[in-house]
Design a protein around this motif. Sequence first.
Motif, PDB file in Angstrom:
ATOM      1  N   GLU A   1       0.818  -1.237  -0.064  1.00 52.99           N
ATOM      2  CA  GLU A   1       0.107   0.096   0.169  1.00 52.99           C
ATOM      3  C   GLU A   1       0.772   1.295   0.085  1.00 52.99           C
ATOM      4  O   GLU A   1       0.505   2.304  -0.616  1.00 52.99           O
ATOM      5  CB  GLU A   1      -0.884  -0.021   1.061  1.00 52.99           C
ATOM      6  CG  GLU A   1      -1.934  -1.120   1.095  1.00 52.99           C
ATOM      7  CD  GLU A   1      -1.501  -2.511   1.256  1.00 52.99           C
ATOM      8  OE1 GLU A   1      -2.184  -3.348   0.847  1.00 52.99           O
ATOM      9  OE2 GLU A   1      -0.497  -2.594   2.030  1.00 52.99           O
ATOM     10  N   THR A   2       1.963   1.122   0.751  1.00 50.86           N
ATOM     11  CA  THR A   2       2.896   2.445   0.850  1.00 50.86           C
ATOM     12  C   THR A   2       3.456   2.464  -0.841  1.00 50.86           C
ATOM     13  O   THR A   2       3.599   3.585  -1.222  1.00 50.86           O
ATOM     14  CB  THR A   2       3.971   2.143   1.668  1.00 50.86           C
ATOM     15  OG1 THR A   2       3.334   1.958   3.011  1.00 50.86           O
ATOM     16  CG2 THR A   2       5.010   3.157   1.770  1.00 50.86           C
ATOM     17  N   LEU A   3       3.954   1.300  -1.400  1.00 51.05           N
ATOM     18  CA  LEU A   3       4.194   1.757  -2.800  1.00 51.05           C
ATOM     19  C   LEU A   3       3.230   2.041  -3.693  1.00 51.05           C
ATOM     20  O   LEU A   3       3.398   3.035  -4.468  1.00 51.05           O
ATOM     21  CB  LEU A   3       4.903   0.127  -3.102  1.00 51.05           C
ATOM     22  CG  LEU A   3       5.431   0.055  -4.565  1.00 51.05           C
ATOM     23  CD1 LEU A   3       6.489   0.939  -5.018  1.00 51.05           C
ATOM     24  CD2 LEU A   3       5.621  -1.364  -5.043  1.00 51.05           C
ATOM     25  N   ASP A   4       1.903   1.674  -3.320  1.00 50.36           N
ATOM     26  CA  ASP A   4       0.974   2.036  -4.255  1.00 50.36           C
ATOM     27  C   ASP A   4       0.822   3.757  -4.207  1.00 50.36           C
ATOM     28  O   ASP A   4       0.639   4.262  -5.231  1.00 50.36           O
ATOM     29  CB  ASP A   4      -0.505   1.528  -3.930  1.00 50.36           C
ATOM     30  CG  ASP A   4      -0.535  -0.023  -4.357  1.00 50.36           C
ATOM     31  OD1 ASP A   4       0.405  -0.565  -5.104  1.00 50.36           O
ATOM     32  OD2 ASP A   4      -1.083  -0.980  -3.578  1.00 50.36           O
TER      33      ASP A   4
ATOM     34  N   ALA B   1       3.060   5.755  -3.309  1.00 46.97           N
ATOM     35  CA  ALA B   1       4.245   6.646  -3.685  1.00 46.97           C
ATOM     36  C   ALA B   1       4.186   6.610  -5.033  1.00 46.97           C
ATOM     37  O   ALA B   1       4.750   7.587  -5.828  1.00 46.97           O
ATOM     38  CB  ALA B   1       5.525   5.873  -3.158  1.00 46.97           C
ATOM     39  N   TRP B   2       4.093   5.729  -5.815  1.00 43.22           N
ATOM     40  CA  TRP B   2       3.928   5.327  -7.471  1.00 43.22           C
ATOM     41  C   TRP B   2       2.544   5.808  -7.905  1.00 43.22           C
ATOM     42  O   TRP B   2       2.570   5.748  -9.151  1.00 43.22           O
ATOM     43  CB  TRP B   2       4.457   4.175  -7.729  1.00 43.22           C
ATOM     44  CG  TRP B   2       5.942   3.839  -7.393  1.00 43.22           C
ATOM     45  CD1 TRP B   2       6.754   4.738  -6.766  1.00 43.22           C
ATOM     46  CD2 TRP B   2       6.632   2.864  -7.711  1.00 43.22           C
ATOM     47  NE1 TRP B   2       7.829   4.229  -6.640  1.00 43.22           N
ATOM     48  CE2 TRP B   2       7.906   2.611  -7.211  1.00 43.22           C
ATOM     49  CE3 TRP B   2       6.265   1.493  -8.359  1.00 43.22           C
ATOM     50  CZ2 TRP B   2       8.894   1.812  -7.329  1.00 43.22           C
ATOM     51  CZ3 TRP B   2       7.476   0.321  -8.579  1.00 43.22           C
ATOM     52  CH2 TRP B   2       8.591   0.782  -7.960  1.00 43.22           C
ATOM     53  N   LEU B   3       1.610   6.091  -7.311  1.00 42.80           N
ATOM     54  CA  LEU B   3       0.095   5.810  -7.855  1.00 42.80           C
ATOM     55  C   LEU B   3      -0.211   4.924  -8.668  1.00 42.80           C
ATOM     56  O   LEU B   3      -0.725   5.055  -9.814  1.00 42.80           O
ATOM     57  CB  LEU B   3       0.197   7.407  -8.558  1.00 42.80           C
ATOM     58  CG  LEU B   3      -1.370   7.744  -9.103  1.00 42.80           C
ATOM     59  CD1 LEU B   3      -2.333   7.787  -7.861  1.00 42.80           C
ATOM     60  CD2 LEU B   3      -1.418   8.889  -9.672  1.00 42.80           C
ATOM     61  N   LEU B   4       0.025   3.723  -8.298  1.00 35.38           N
ATOM     62  CA  LEU B   4      -0.295   2.379  -8.892  1.00 35.38           C
ATOM     63  C   LEU B   4      -1.989   2.091  -9.043  1.00 35.38           C
ATOM     64  O   LEU B   4      -2.417   1.548  -9.891  1.00 35.38           O
ATOM     65  CB  LEU B   4       0.337   1.310  -8.327  1.00 35.38           C
ATOM     66  CG  LEU B   4       1.901   1.144  -8.283  1.00 35.38           C
ATOM     67  CD1 LEU B   4       2.234  -0.211  -7.473  1.00 35.38           C
ATOM     68  CD2 LEU B   4       2.475   1.312  -9.934  1.00 35.38           C
ATOM     69  N   ASN B   5      -2.554   2.977  -8.339  1.00 39.77           N
ATOM     70  CA  ASN B   5      -4.257   2.842  -8.563  1.00 39.77           C
ATOM     71  C   ASN B   5      -4.438   3.336 -10.025  1.00 39.77           C
ATOM     72  O   ASN B   5      -5.457   3.177 -10.283  1.00 39.77           O
ATOM     73  CB  ASN B   5      -4.696   3.606  -7.423  1.00 39.77           C
ATOM     74  CG  ASN B   5      -6.220   3.433  -7.408  1.00 39.77           C
ATOM     75  OD1 ASN B   5      -6.587   1.918  -7.531  1.00 39.77           O
ATOM     76  ND2 ASN B   5      -7.092   4.329  -7.141  1.00 39.77           N
ATOM     77  N   TYR B   6      -3.625   4.352 -10.364  1.00 46.60           N
ATOM     78  CA  TYR B   6      -4.051   4.776 -11.884  1.00 46.60           C
ATOM     79  C   TYR B   6      -4.120   3.473 -12.928  1.00 46.60           C
ATOM     80  O   TYR B   6      -3.253   2.664 -12.860  1.00 46.60           O
ATOM     81  CB  TYR B   6      -2.804   5.622 -12.275  1.00 46.60           C
ATOM     82  CG  TYR B   6      -2.679   6.239 -13.703  1.00 46.60           C
ATOM     83  CD1 TYR B   6      -3.874   6.927 -14.157  1.00 46.60           C
ATOM     84  CD2 TYR B   6      -1.754   5.728 -14.724  1.00 46.60           C
ATOM     85  CE1 TYR B   6      -3.728   7.376 -15.365  1.00 46.60           C
ATOM     86  CE2 TYR B   6      -1.965   6.163 -15.903  1.00 46.60           C
ATOM     87  CZ  TYR B   6      -2.840   7.148 -16.338  1.00 46.60           C
ATOM     88  OH  TYR B   6      -2.857   7.381 -17.583  1.00 46.60           O
ATOM     89  N   TRP B   7      -5.285   3.606 -13.635  1.00 46.02           N
ATOM     90  CA  TRP B   7      -5.402   2.626 -14.471  1.00 46.02           C
ATOM     91  C   TRP B   7      -5.676   1.108 -13.780  1.00 46.02           C
ATOM     92  O   TRP B   7      -5.513  -0.073 -14.027  1.00 46.02           O
ATOM     93  CB  TRP B   7      -4.300   2.198 -15.633  1.00 46.02           C
ATOM     94  CG  TRP B   7      -4.279   3.179 -16.543  1.00 46.02           C
ATOM     95  CD1 TRP B   7      -5.318   4.186 -16.883  1.00 46.02           C
ATOM     96  CD2 TRP B   7      -3.188   3.306 -17.736  1.00 46.02           C
ATOM     97  NE1 TRP B   7      -4.777   5.043 -17.841  1.00 46.02           N
ATOM     98  CE2 TRP B   7      -3.697   4.268 -18.474  1.00 46.02           C
ATOM     99  CE3 TRP B   7      -2.254   2.567 -17.884  1.00 46.02           C
ATOM    100  CZ2 TRP B   7      -3.133   4.772 -19.663  1.00 46.02           C
ATOM    101  CZ3 TRP B   7      -1.563   2.874 -19.018  1.00 46.02           C
ATOM    102  CH2 TRP B   7      -1.779   4.185 -19.990  1.00 46.02           C
ATOM    103  N   GLY B   8      -6.087   1.413 -12.343  1.00 49.42           N
ATOM    104  CA  GLY B   8      -6.467   0.385 -11.632  1.00 49.42           C
ATOM    105  C   GLY B   8      -5.450  -0.896 -11.247  1.00 49.42           C
ATOM    106  O   GLY B   8      -5.690  -2.098 -11.279  1.00 49.42           O
TER     107      GLY B   8
ATOM    108  N   ALA C   1      -3.109  -0.987  -8.782  1.00 49.20           N
ATOM    109  CA  ALA C   1      -2.414  -1.001  -7.501  1.00 49.20           C
ATOM    110  C   ALA C   1      -2.307  -2.639  -7.119  1.00 49.20           C
ATOM    111  O   ALA C   1      -3.045  -3.283  -7.229  1.00 49.20           O
ATOM    112  CB  ALA C   1      -3.582  -0.433  -6.532  1.00 49.20           C
ATOM    113  N   ILE C   2      -1.333  -2.815  -6.286  1.00 51.25           N
ATOM    114  CA  ILE C   2      -0.985  -4.199  -5.860  1.00 51.25           C
ATOM    115  C   ILE C   2      -1.250  -4.290  -4.258  1.00 51.25           C
ATOM    116  O   ILE C   2      -1.026  -3.216  -3.526  1.00 51.25           O
ATOM    117  CB  ILE C   2       0.481  -4.677  -6.222  1.00 51.25           C
ATOM    118  CG1 ILE C   2       1.323  -3.850  -5.301  1.00 51.25           C
ATOM    119  CG2 ILE C   2       0.631  -4.729  -7.487  1.00 51.25           C
ATOM    120  CD1 ILE C   2       2.747  -4.403  -5.231  1.00 51.25           C
ATOM    121  N   HIS C   3      -1.840  -5.361  -3.565  1.00 52.33           N
ATOM    122  CA  HIS C   3      -2.172  -5.599  -2.231  1.00 52.33           C
ATOM    123  C   HIS C   3      -1.304  -6.835  -1.878  1.00 52.33           C
ATOM    124  O   HIS C   3      -1.503  -6.917  -0.646  1.00 52.33           O
ATOM    125  CB  HIS C   3      -3.754  -5.689  -2.106  1.00 52.33           C
ATOM    126  CG  HIS C   3      -4.517  -4.616  -2.790  1.00 52.33           C
ATOM    127  ND1 HIS C   3      -4.429  -3.465  -2.032  1.00 52.33           N
ATOM    128  CD2 HIS C   3      -5.129  -4.361  -3.810  1.00 52.33           C
ATOM    129  CE1 HIS C   3      -5.204  -2.663  -2.725  1.00 52.33           C
ATOM    130  NE2 HIS C   3      -5.293  -2.970  -4.031  1.00 52.33           N
TER     131      HIS C   3
END
Length: 716
Positions: free
Chosen positions: A206-209, A211-218, A220-222
């Motif tokens: 979640e911290t990586l998500d 920092a890198w805005l991995l939620n963009y385009w869905g 994000a890793i969990h």
Amino acid sequence: MRKAFGLSLAALLLLQPARGLTAAAEPSSSVSQILYGSSYYSEYMPADVGPDRIATDVALMRQAGIRVVRMGESSWATFEPADGRFDFAWMDRAVAAFGAAGIKVILGTPTYSLPPWLARAHPELLARPLGGGAIGYGMRQNMNYDDPLFRGYAERIVTRLVTRYRDNPAVIGWQLDNETGPNGAANDDIFSAFVGHLKTKFGTPETLDRAWLLNYWGQAIHDWDDMPRPDFSVSPSYKLEWNRFQKSRVTRYLAWQAMLVRKLRRPDQIVLHDFASAMRGDVDEFAIAPLLDVVGINVYHAAQDKMDGQWQAMTGDYARSLKRQNYFVTETSAQTIGWNSQGQYPPFDGQLRLDLYANVASGANMLLYWHWTSLHAGLETYWKGVLGHDLKPGRAYAEVRRTGAELARLGPAIANLKVRNQVAILYSADSATALSLMPYQKEGGGDWKPEQTSGYATTLRQMHRALYQADIGVDFLSANDPALDLTRYKLVLIPSLYIADDGLLQRIEAYVRGGGHALMTIKSGFANQDNAVRAQLAPGPLAEVAGFTYQEFSTLDRPVALKGDPFGAGEANQVGTWAEFIALGTAHALAWYDDPALARWPAITRNRFGAGSLTYEGTLVSDGLQYSVVRDLLRESGVSSLVPVRPDVVRTREAVGRDGRPIRFFFNFSSRVQIIAYRHPGGTDLLRGKPVGTGQVIMLEPWDLAIVRESRGGMR
């Protein structure tokens, strides 16, 4: 079947961080005489040349004043033609021949080119490229050197080599590998180690998500097991971190080799590495340098009318700055260079000689040509040596011999030169990488085609060129240095500091507040350490020290003049490519756009902050305009008020000899005779052996130089 060699890959990679590795101890880069020499490869000689060729070459080298050769770095398959079968007889003969002639030897660990038998037996050792493309054998530097199996084979050949020659008095040092990079390796175990690195750095997915805005385009890793490979990632943050990790692999690999060689070598033998030029995007030279006794760098330069000495000066300034000491030029041009016969430009008469002294003026204590005899087959057939394909002395050899004779006489006087500078360039490898991932130059460059083009490296080189043309020495600083000290310098030039944490920007602010002067360029302060744009008015934390903010920026498709030519740049009074729409706060404008659409925004600003000042270029300037801006800043910062309005033809470089007396080099990088007036305290022209008084005229022939040592100590 794989042999049981060493630790697991994860342990090898994560055993210690890339920074903070054990630094080198003595010996140092100090020499009693400039080491002048060449790489030499008896193993490359055609079969019909005969076994006595080495005796001929040794005799020619002695006549030319050659003092050192480098050998062996490319020849693992010759040392070990089959698994466990070794042949050192050919190298024994070469080392003995050079030793008997009083020529010293540097041997390279031959690990950058995988033997065919090893690639056939263990194809899994080949580097897997991003995208998982076909892996084939043929190019050098094609292996995953983190694999424990490779390390085992490499340790065996290095151990055999070092223990065989460590007690030979002719062998003075060891080169680790050759021009090492990450080899583009993205093998499965390397990716697993990268995920381990992310776990250590970020803690949770979640911290990586965030920092890198991995939620963009869905995306994000969990769960760490869901981390995608880098092969097809489009995330600039992911790509920057992958680049950092790849550079750390290079550092750890060379640290491993350095530890191995130090354990085996004779105590007085030096350990070095030859960096493939300066500021490579996939190598952290500042992290590697503490592992070495001496920094080596390969300096291939333009020739004929394109040779102006700036490349030698910039790479030398960078190499010297890595350890803040003298360095070695481990490879440089002997004749033409290239992997084919396109663009073959042999140096004009005098240019090989100028190249040697240009490197020495930056602090080089050794220069080696690559190489002695030209190859008769292979990819580097047209990368010619001191001797051509006919193996006979020619024009290049004659100049080498002339230069060697000069060095025999004056070499001790110009060895171990100390370069003391008041100006530095702050180099940000992360910014260079990030701006290559998100370039700001349109495809094709639009209509903006002056001498300046877009890109971090181009802006940095342009800044260095301006200082070089102003005859002002410069050091390099690393933006990644946790002990960064800007206060040693009156003026710091900072190209496009796109990637920076708040701490670095605060250091810059404190430097200016304390009386320092800085020049910054576009996009500085824009993104944080994770390559994420800051959610605040640009230039972010720099807003107070810069004295302005901006919200908008624009691509410029054509060159634009500055109103009134404020820096007196003449025809060079042009900017282009990019414009930031600056809203002035405490800063004042030094230049405005002479364009109705842009006229409301300043192009170049200056903010007096505390006891210092920060000058900011909100657009890309031409080379000539940059020279004028830097000239103004040299006066503003108190470095020099004597820089001419336009650069002189003759370049002046300044250093301090071992006796404390200033030594000045005057280079004529032109095909015309140049006459200059000597404007310094009297001294002696070391090349001509004649006294030179203040105001005396010095005449320089085409591609010639003078070296004047002051008669008294102390810099003016």
